[in-house]
Scaffold this motif. Sequence first.
Motif, PDB file in Angstrom:
ATOM      1  N   PRO A  94      31.879   7.478  28.963  1.00  0.00           N
ATOM      2  CA  PRO A  94      31.600   8.066  30.276  1.00  0.00           C
ATOM      3  C   PRO A  94      31.673   7.054  31.417  1.00  0.00           C
ATOM      4  CG  PRO A  94      29.899   8.698  28.678  1.00  0.00           C
ATOM      5  CD  PRO A  94      30.745   7.653  28.031  1.00  0.00           C
ATOM      6  N   ARG A  95      32.210   7.552  32.533  1.00  0.00           N
ATOM      7  CA  ARG A  95      32.402   6.720  33.703  1.00  0.00           C
ATOM      8  C   ARG A  95      31.516   7.161  34.864  1.00  0.00           C
ATOM      9  NH1 ARG A  95      38.994   6.714  34.247  1.00  0.00           N
ATOM     10  NH2 ARG A  95      39.475   5.301  32.530  1.00  0.00           N
ATOM     11  N   ILE A  96      30.669   8.145  34.622  1.00  0.00           N
ATOM     12  CA  ILE A  96      29.848   8.642  35.736  1.00  0.00           C
ATOM     13  C   ILE A  96      28.470   9.062  35.227  1.00  0.00           C
ATOM     14  CG2 ILE A  96      30.641  11.050  35.576  1.00  0.00           C
ATOM     15  CD1 ILE A  96      30.739  10.984  38.724  1.00  0.00           C
TER      16      ILE A  96
ATOM     17  N   ASN B  44      29.199   5.142  39.144  1.00  0.00           N
ATOM     18  CA  ASN B  44      30.507   5.292  38.518  1.00  0.00           C
ATOM     19  C   ASN B  44      31.019   3.955  38.026  1.00  0.00           C
ATOM     20  OD1 ASN B  44      33.220   4.281  39.840  1.00  0.00           O
ATOM     21  ND2 ASN B  44      31.780   4.624  41.517  1.00  0.00           N
TER      22      ASN B  44
ATOM     23  N   LEU C 149      26.184  16.124  41.762  1.00  0.00           N
ATOM     24  CA  LEU C 149      27.346  16.535  40.968  1.00  0.00           C
ATOM     25  C   LEU C 149      27.269  18.008  40.591  1.00  0.00           C
ATOM     26  CD1 LEU C 149      27.675  13.472  38.553  1.00  0.00           C
ATOM     27  CD2 LEU C 149      29.064  13.982  40.573  1.00  0.00           C
TER      28      LEU C 149
ATOM     29  N   GLN D  51      33.910  16.186  29.068  1.00  0.00           N
ATOM     30  CA  GLN D  51      33.610  14.813  29.481  1.00  0.00           C
ATOM     31  C   GLN D  51      32.799  14.883  30.768  1.00  0.00           C
ATOM     32  OE1 GLN D  51      32.664  11.629  29.264  1.00  0.00           O
ATOM     33  NE2 GLN D  51      34.424  11.374  27.896  1.00  0.00           N
ATOM     34  N   ARG D  52      31.980  13.877  31.007  1.00  0.00           N
ATOM     35  CA  ARG D  52      31.241  13.834  32.273  1.00  0.00           C
ATOM     36  C   ARG D  52      32.243  13.772  33.426  1.00  0.00           C
ATOM     37  NH1 ARG D  52      25.626  12.138  32.348  1.00  0.00           N
ATOM     38  NH2 ARG D  52      24.878  12.025  30.215  1.00  0.00           N
ATOM     39  N   MET D  53      32.070  14.669  34.390  1.00  0.00           N
ATOM     40  CA  MET D  53      33.036  14.783  35.475  1.00  0.00           C
ATOM     41  C   MET D  53      32.438  14.428  36.824  1.00  0.00           C
ATOM     42  SD  MET D  53      35.132  18.270  34.721  1.00  0.00           S
ATOM     43  CE  MET D  53      36.034  18.450  33.171  1.00  0.00           C
TER      44      MET D  53
ATOM     45  N   VAL E 287      37.359  10.180  36.901  1.00  0.00           N
ATOM     46  CA  VAL E 287      36.149   9.806  36.169  1.00  0.00           C
ATOM     47  C   VAL E 287      36.222  10.291  34.714  1.00  0.00           C
ATOM     48  CG1 VAL E 287      33.781  10.612  35.928  1.00  0.00           C
ATOM     49  CG2 VAL E 287      34.470   9.406  37.998  1.00  0.00           C
TER      50      VAL E 287
END
Lengths: 306, 256
Positions: free
Chosen positions: A60-62, A71, B49, B215-217, B226
């Motif tokens: 994960p990037r966020i 991020n 988010l 996926q985490r968005m 992201v």
Amino acid sequence: MSRPDISVDICGVRLKNPVIAASGTYGFGEEYTDLYPLERLGGISCKGTTLQPKDGNIPPRIAETPSGILNSVGLQNPGVEHFIKTDLPRLKKQDVAVIANIAGAGIEDYAETAARLDETDVDIIEVNISCPNVKQGGATWGVTCAGAESVTKAVRNATKKPIMIKLTPNVTDITEIARAVEAQGADAVSLINTLLGMRIDINTRRPILHNNVGGLSGPAVFPVAVRMVWQVHNAIKLPIVGMGGISSAADAVEMMLAGASAVQIGTAIFNDPYVPIKVSQGIERYLSDNGIAKVSDIVGQVRPWE
Amino acid sequence: MSYFCGSYPIIEKKALAGQIYSYTLLCPQIAENAHIGQFVQIKAEGYMLRRPISICQTDKEKGTLRLVFEVRGGGTDKISQLGAGDMMDIIAPLGHGFTLSDAPNGKVIVVGGGIGVPPMLDIAKKYGENCTAILGFRSFDRIILDKDYFATGARTVLCTDDGSVGIKGTLAAPLKEELKSGAAAVYACGPVPMLKAAAEEARLAGVPCEVSLEQRMGCGVGACVVCACTVIRDGKKQVLRVCKDGPVFKGDEVVF
């Protein structure tokens, strides 16, 4: 009274309004055109671009945070050649200032990327010396005066385009860095990039970001950004593009009163894609309501207590 | 392909199992443009988010969209406080859905695990008796939409991790069994180990497979890169966006 003038001039480039989509949150200006034309923005700062394509970090990037996000994309991008051949021609067909945002691991990467862009129609080159999410380069250049100077100097020698250095807030004194880049021939500065942060999943005991740490943005960082823009405005003469957590016209006006000539909006777009337009309209309303003829008249007009 | 952003009326809300809710929205423009396998980004008041939620069903005639999601944290909890008559702020339809032939060369198999069950319902509906739906849940009290699947006419196989209903264990064994009699395609949505197993069984059987990834968005529209996933496409490793290039990918191209 006639409509207030919301156009601004940033190092010789005219923006029809002071609202720029922030790098990394708006891609290369393609994704939001389903909702409104890019021309509604004053400018777009494109996704951070490097000499060679980059895959970025493992997801994960966020992660969500109170009033913000963390991020760690790690500069995933298709490379400067792809940008010049594919994205730039499309962007230049539209009436919007195009800011290329560049990053690199070494000084030579910055210089070479800027040199490639020198021969294009890009309006401004924003130089990212503040990305917290890559192991090499990025913020390592932006946290010392010597590093910031050397990148600015190299990019200055590589291009005649206006260059805007994007500063990191992860320093003891941001005004020192701002003075250093001004001395090396920068045309403008933009600030702030993200603040280094971390979140941990208490059940797995793993950081939520695979990179462990990442950059904090969104309303949570807004007061920090206002403070830093104000400090830099008092320290240097260059135009400042202010950013960090702006999500309303009131925020944008506040940032401009602190000393920003224009603003960038990023994280808030994820929540409401229409924010840039609402901010631009709201600035105009603020000026009308207060009998101010030009948006540039409010830049740096905060009245600090003695 | 185009998407919209706005607030749309909730015309029905139902509690399914546990903390899983079903919402039906009246949004004709979105319903008209939606494809099976796409998703929506729901705004949760007080959160930066939006929450990406797969579309469960689309009724183009009625102009409605059905969304089924599980409360997993503060954001989804906030959304679940909305009731019939309230407005839901969504960006939709988003992403790249399933490739669905109008005349498949044989039976279609859908595999859904847990909260991966809702997005597959419209595939079962499209193919009816020509579809086998293999659905997995943790236990009997987590089962959702079983009656909806039965109503499609699809042969529906239930599995639970604890064996409290149907076949005990993962979906891999029943899928393997089902593939023995041949199939035109396998479509899967659920946890990564399940998707991996489904893609592998389909590959062994020589049947095309598509999987829907999670996926985490950030933005949900492809701008922020992201939600990365790695695929091998045209012999080359590529890092793509789950939100825009997916969420549906070919099973044999995803690097799990």
